[in-house]
Design an enzyme around this catalytic site. Structure first.
Site, PDB file in Angstrom:
ATOM      1  CG  HIS A  52     -27.374  38.907 -13.460  1.00  0.00           C
ATOM      2  ND1 HIS A  52     -27.485  38.012 -12.413  1.00  0.00           N
ATOM      3  CD2 HIS A  52     -26.355  38.436 -14.248  1.00  0.00           C
ATOM      4  CE1 HIS A  52     -26.576  37.048 -12.559  1.00  0.00           C
ATOM      5  NE2 HIS A  52     -25.892  37.285 -13.670  1.00  0.00           N
ATOM      6  CG  HIS A  79     -26.057  35.518 -18.087  1.00  0.00           C
ATOM      7  ND1 HIS A  79     -25.787  34.296 -17.511  1.00  0.00           N
ATOM      8  CD2 HIS A  79     -25.475  36.444 -17.278  1.00  0.00           C
ATOM      9  CE1 HIS A  79     -25.085  34.477 -16.397  1.00  0.00           C
ATOM     10  NE2 HIS A  79     -24.873  35.783 -16.240  1.00  0.00           N
ATOM     11  CD  GLU A  80     -24.749  40.062 -17.818  1.00  0.00           C
ATOM     12  OE1 GLU A  80     -25.139  40.588 -16.748  1.00  0.00           O
ATOM     13  OE2 GLU A  80     -23.795  39.273 -17.870  1.00  0.00           O
TER      14      GLU A  80
END
Length: 433
Positions: free
Chosen positions: A28, A24-25
């Site tokens: 980003h 997920h990170e």
């Protein structure tokens, strides 16, 4: 051995959780760097740092509590109206705004003026904030499709499990035949357990959903083509109308709902069946819809959750479950007396479900979630576009920091709900069968 497998299942789920958070990170991080935003930190977990290493301008690390993660971007919020970070206010609400704004400019270095998050065009900020949840969605889809098309899923088949001895309404409290009850059409036709129904009234029945619909829309004489011990036979049945459980359209049932439809009188056998790409996509669509429905229904489940955590009420199967509860389920899955391939498939499904939940949850248009920052960027784009249309001055960046008081309230609600789920997961966990 059972204890060892349970512990192993918990560890495997924890590793899957960490990978999901890191993935997920990474969404980003990669898009932020793509658009030239400086990212001082990439961390998996919260609390004390266990391990970290700096590469380039970013510190990469793992923290002690594996229940989340974050990247820190410079300039998440714009400066105050005067172009500076405002002095600390005595107002608690104003203080929240200023604290958030101050944190956004921590580690500001010469040359960062053009590398701040808020200076990027709204569409770029939307991509950066959407990339994290999107990575979870990609992982969920990949796992779901991979498992369904390779391992298969436990599903109802067109083989006969049991044959009803008589005609009893689905809402009846017992399956026993009352005195004088008629034989079921299936029994009268000679249908037997382990028969595989390959056609109904001459129409092929590739799956249980198709067969169920054909049966329900038929009353009167019908032909049933079966395979028994490798030999095909044709049976003749006389279907009647009866009260049956309402179908969900995919072979399943809607709990507590009944309809009047054609009735044959048998229960399908279950088995692990590999799904085609089309079938897998259909199932994925149903899972997404179920996830959305579950998110909407969360507030209505709080009373039952409270009673399960602090009262004597049983924990319902569809009760909200947190990371601790999911880890316990992972341990149970590893210790189940089922083939190893199905343990692996079920564990992968659990990780995929977690990723799907992460995607849906983070897309809520509320700060401090990713969806809140997406909503702020979209609102800024609308304001600026409208100003250009009506030939007014550019209103400038939308100050998302002004939403922080609401964000803190929402975060408080999330924390309280998380603690309630945690207590329920510990004292009255969801059980699997």
């Amino acid at each position: 051995m059972t204890t060892l497998m349970t512990v192993l299942g918990i560890v495997v789920f924890a590793v899957g959780l960490l990978i999901s958070i890191a993935w997920h990170e990474l969404g980003h991080l990669s898009t932020a760097k793509l658009f030239g935003i400086r990212v001082p930190q990439y961390m998996v977990g919260f609390g004390p740092t266990i391990f970290s290493r700096k590469k380039g301008e970013t510190e990469y690390g793992v923290k002690a509590v594996p229940f989340g993660g974050y990247i820190r971007m410079i300039g998440m919020f714009p400066p105050g109206d005067d172009g500076k970070i405002a002095a600390r206010s005595t107002s608690p609400w104003r203080g929240m705004i200023e604290d958030a704004r101050s944190a956004a400019f921590e580690e500001l270095q010469p040359g960062d003026e053009n590398r701040l998050f808020y200076t990027r065009k709204p569409w770029k900020r939307v991509i950066v904030m959407f990339a994290g949840p999107f990575m979870n969605l990609v992982l969920a889809v990949a796992i779901f499709l991979g498992v369904m098309m390779s391992f298969g899923v436990n599903t109802q088949t067109t083989s006969v499990g049991t044959v009803s001895q008589c005609v009893v309404p689905a809402s009846a409290s017992t399956d026993t035949c009352p005195k004088g009850a008629k034989d079921s059409p299936a029994k009268a036709a000679g249908l037997q357990p382990r028969d595989k129904i390959v056609a109904f009234n001459g129409h092929p029945t590739p799956d249980w959903g198709t067969l169920q619909q054909d049966i329900r829309k038929t009353t009167g004489p019908a032909t049933i083509t079966i395979e028994r011990d490798g030999v095909r036979k044709t049976l003749h049945a006389d279907l009647i109308e009866n009260q049956v459980a309402k179908s969900d359209g995919n072979g399943g049932y809607v709990e507590g709902k009944y309809v009047t439809a054609g009735f044959l009188g048998f229960t399908p056998a279950s088995g692990v069946v590999q799904q085609s790409f089309g079938q897998s996509v259909d199932r994925m669509g149903n899972m997404v819809q179920d996830g959305i429905d579950s998110m909407i229904a969360l507030p209505s489940k709080i009373p039952d959750l409270w009673n399960a955590a602090f009262g004597d009420a049983p924990r319902k199967a569809d009760s909200p479950m947190g990371v601790v509860g999911a880890a316990r389920v992972g341990g149970e899955v590893a210790s189940l007396d089922i083939p190893p391939s199905q343990r692996i498939a079920t564990m992968l499904f659990l990780v995929a479900g977690f990723n799907l939940s992460l995607f849906l949850f983070n897309m809520l248009p509320l700060l401090p979630l990713d969806g809140g920052h997406i909503a702020g960027a979209l609102w800024e784009a609308i304001r600026r576009h409208t100003a250009r249309l009506v030939r007014r001055p550019d209103p400038g960046p939308f100050d998302v920091a002004k939403m922080m008081p609401i964000a803190y309230v929402i975060a408080g609600v999330f924390i309280c709900f998380t603690l309630l789920v945690l207590v329920a997961d510990v004292v009255n966990p969801v059980k699997i069968s």
